[in-house]
Enzyme design. Structure first.
Site, PDB file in Angstrom:
ATOM      1  N   SER A  85      34.840  50.840  47.296  1.00  0.00           N
ATOM      2  CA  SER A  85      33.840  49.793  47.091  1.00  0.00           C
ATOM      3  C   SER A  85      33.041  50.186  45.858  1.00  0.00           C
ATOM      4  O   SER A  85      32.480  51.290  45.799  1.00  0.00           O
ATOM      5  CB  SER A  85      32.934  49.689  48.319  1.00  0.00           C
ATOM      6  OG  SER A  85      32.119  48.541  48.222  1.00  0.00           O
ATOM      7  N   GLU A  86      33.008  49.293  44.851  1.00  0.00           N
ATOM      8  CA  GLU A  86      32.539  49.726  43.529  1.00  0.00           C
ATOM      9  C   GLU A  86      31.049  50.051  43.460  1.00  0.00           C
ATOM     10  O   GLU A  86      30.582  50.574  42.463  1.00  0.00           O
ATOM     11  CB  GLU A  86      32.927  48.712  42.452  1.00  0.00           C
ATOM     12  CG  GLU A  86      32.261  47.357  42.540  1.00  0.00           C
ATOM     13  CD  GLU A  86      33.091  46.349  43.319  1.00  0.00           C
ATOM     14  OE1 GLU A  86      33.922  46.765  44.155  1.00  0.00           O
ATOM     15  OE2 GLU A  86      32.889  45.137  43.095  1.00  0.00           O
ATOM     16  N   ASN A  87      30.292  49.747  44.509  1.00  0.00           N
ATOM     17  CA  ASN A  87      28.891  50.167  44.504  1.00  0.00           C
ATOM     18  C   ASN A  87      28.731  51.649  44.825  1.00  0.00           C
ATOM     19  O   ASN A  87      27.611  52.163  44.798  1.00  0.00           O
ATOM     20  CB  ASN A  87      28.071  49.317  45.487  1.00  0.00           C
ATOM     21  CG  ASN A  87      28.580  49.403  46.904  1.00  0.00           C
ATOM     22  OD1 ASN A  87      29.778  49.346  47.148  1.00  0.00           O
ATOM     23  ND2 ASN A  87      27.677  49.547  47.847  1.00  0.00           N
ATOM     24  N   SER A 118      32.068  55.468  39.829  1.00  0.00           N
ATOM     25  CA  SER A 118      32.873  54.436  40.472  1.00  0.00           C
ATOM     26  C   SER A 118      33.759  53.713  39.456  1.00  0.00           C
ATOM     27  O   SER A 118      34.958  53.518  39.663  1.00  0.00           O
ATOM     28  CB  SER A 118      31.952  53.429  41.160  1.00  0.00           C
ATOM     29  OG  SER A 118      32.699  52.432  41.795  1.00  0.00           O
TER      30      SER A 118
END
Lengths: 217, 231
Positions: free
Chosen positions: A45-47, A87
């Site tokens: 999850s890119e966060n 990320s």
């Protein structure tokens, strides 16, 4: 025709053991519910989370633990948190094996539009432009036509582009399509859908060669 | 040198009308709630805000938008905010949208002494307009520059009075890069401890990047999408 869940279920068949996968918001998120038995994938999850777990129970909710869709989630054993630069280092350096995302339009060269409708909707691209610029394998999950019935599989995009020549496969409510140098290649049909149905709903260059099998679940 | 200030009101001293500030957080997760409240209270206006999102109508940066304190937002995703959309379409507010990884890297570059870098994100899109492009190994890239910002305001979980910071879970997000990128960096923390109480092995932001630190109060930590599973 496929439901949203069936679109996700069909895409899940593309998962391979050991894959690192980034799932976008909407139908792509549902792919996590259909990971085939015996296949282990790690969701990014890119966060800032690798190893995303399911939604929490009421007692597990943690406001500091969300996914890129801002939904509350959980960790799994082996999960790791990191900052946003790290990320996107994972993403740009090609370490994410598969990206699944939604689209407003895709053309027969694999260009995708999904971040802006001029004068109408300005939400932004979030991580989509980074993902489509670098991902090794991109599958688009979407409805074949928009709400007014117009094709979303085009010869030329009408909306601002998110990334060029990046989409490899499209799974819609009607069919499975591979995007190749020759255009949209029809690979599988949803139950009850004919090649003509797909032709009628596809504005871009569609190739349907030989026997086209029905999607199997 | 004493970096500890009493509260957010003291921490934001020196932020003036027209300045550029970075605000950490992803959605409403890991945002500097106390400092935002103080900026709203002080009515500091014409701000350029660098932040991944713009909050929601009545929380986060949305509170600054309500008070019309923001002249320009630099973000990657600004959905979920009707007041933002209204100000944008009416021309009151300027917005620069950037790919999320580019936003993060422009913060990182600023804090790392790197003036610019090349990224493939946005090549061939309107994001690339007016930017230098270059080919490396048969792939096209666009040049993006490090941000310049007067202040960076970050939120951490724990900090010590020297300014070392530890973030919690996904509340880390943009905070570490922004902490490195401000000419002056303000850190608000949930728990402020004495030097030596944080294990040096597990510090995320080294104290050298932090100029002011305070223990915040009354964190609401609002959840945008409360999703639960049934057992």
């Amino acid at each position: 025709m496929l439901t949203k869940e069936q679109i996700a279920q069909r895409i899940a068949q593309e998962l391979q053991d050991g894959y690192y996968v980034n799932l976008g918001i909407g139908i792509p998120t549902l792919v996590a519910n259909y990971v085939p038995a015996g296949i282990n994938v790690t969701l990014q999850s890119e966060n800032g989370l690798l190893g995303m777990g399911p939604f929490p129970t009421e007692s597990e909710i943690d406001a500091d633990l969300i996914n890129a869709g801002k939904q509350t989630v959980t960790t799994l054993s082996g999960s790791v948190f990191f900052d946003s630069a790290t990320s996107f280092a994972m993403i740009r350096s090609g370490r994410v094996d598969l990206t699944v995302l939604g689209a407003m339009e895709v053309n027969d060269k694999g260009d995708i539009a999904n971040w802006k409708i001029p004068g109408k909707m300005v939400k932004g691209m979030g991580g989509a432009m980074d993902l489509v610029a670098s991902a090794q394998n991109i599958i688009v999950a979407m409805q074949h036509t928009n709400r007014s019935g117009a094709s979303k599989l085009l010869s030329k995009l009408t909306l601002p582009v998110t990334g060029l020549g990046c989409v490899k496969k499209i799974v819609t409510n009607l069919c499975v399509i591979d995007v190749t140098p020759r255009g949209f290649e029809l690979k599988e049909l949803a139950p009850g859908i004919s090649i003509d149905d797909v032709h009628n709903a596809t504005e871009g260059n569609l190739l349907a060669e030989g026997e086209i099998p029905e999607i199997q679940f | 040198m004493n970096k500890v200030v009493k509260n957010a009101d003291d921490a934001i001293q020196g932020i003036r009308d027209g300045m550029t500030i970075m605000l950490g957080g992803f959605g409403l997760c890991g945002i500097p709630e106390n400092s935002i409240s103080s900026i709203v209270k002080a009515g500091i206006k014409d701000l350029t805000c660098i932040s991944n999102n713009a909050g929601v109508d009545d929380f986060g940066i949305g509170l600054m938008l309500q008070s019309k304190l923001v002249r320009k937002m630099i973000s990657s995703y600004v959905g979920e905010n009707a007041e933002f959309e209204r100000q944008l379409l009416s021309g009151e507010l300027e917005v620069e949208l950037l790919p999320q990884g580019t936003l993060a890297e422009r913060c990182r570059a600023a804090g790392a002494g790197i003036p610019a870098f090349y990224t493939p994100a946005g090549f061939g899109t309107e994001i690339a307009e007016g930017k230098e492009t270059r080919e490396f190994g048969e792939k096209q890239f666009i040049m993006e520059k490090a941000f310049e910002s007067d202040f960076a305001i970050v939120k951490a979980w724990k900090g010590d009075t020297d300014g070392n910071l530890i973030y919690k879970a996904t509340a880390r997000n943009f905070n570490p890069m922004m902490a490195m990128a401000g000419k002056i960096t303000i850190a608000e923390v949930e728990e402020l401890v004495e030097p030596g109480e944080l294990d040096p092995n597990f510090i995320h932001t080294p104290s050298i990047f932090v100029n002011r630190i305070f223990q915040g109060t009354d964190y609401e930590k609002r959840i945008e999408q409360r999703t639960i599973r049934q057992n």
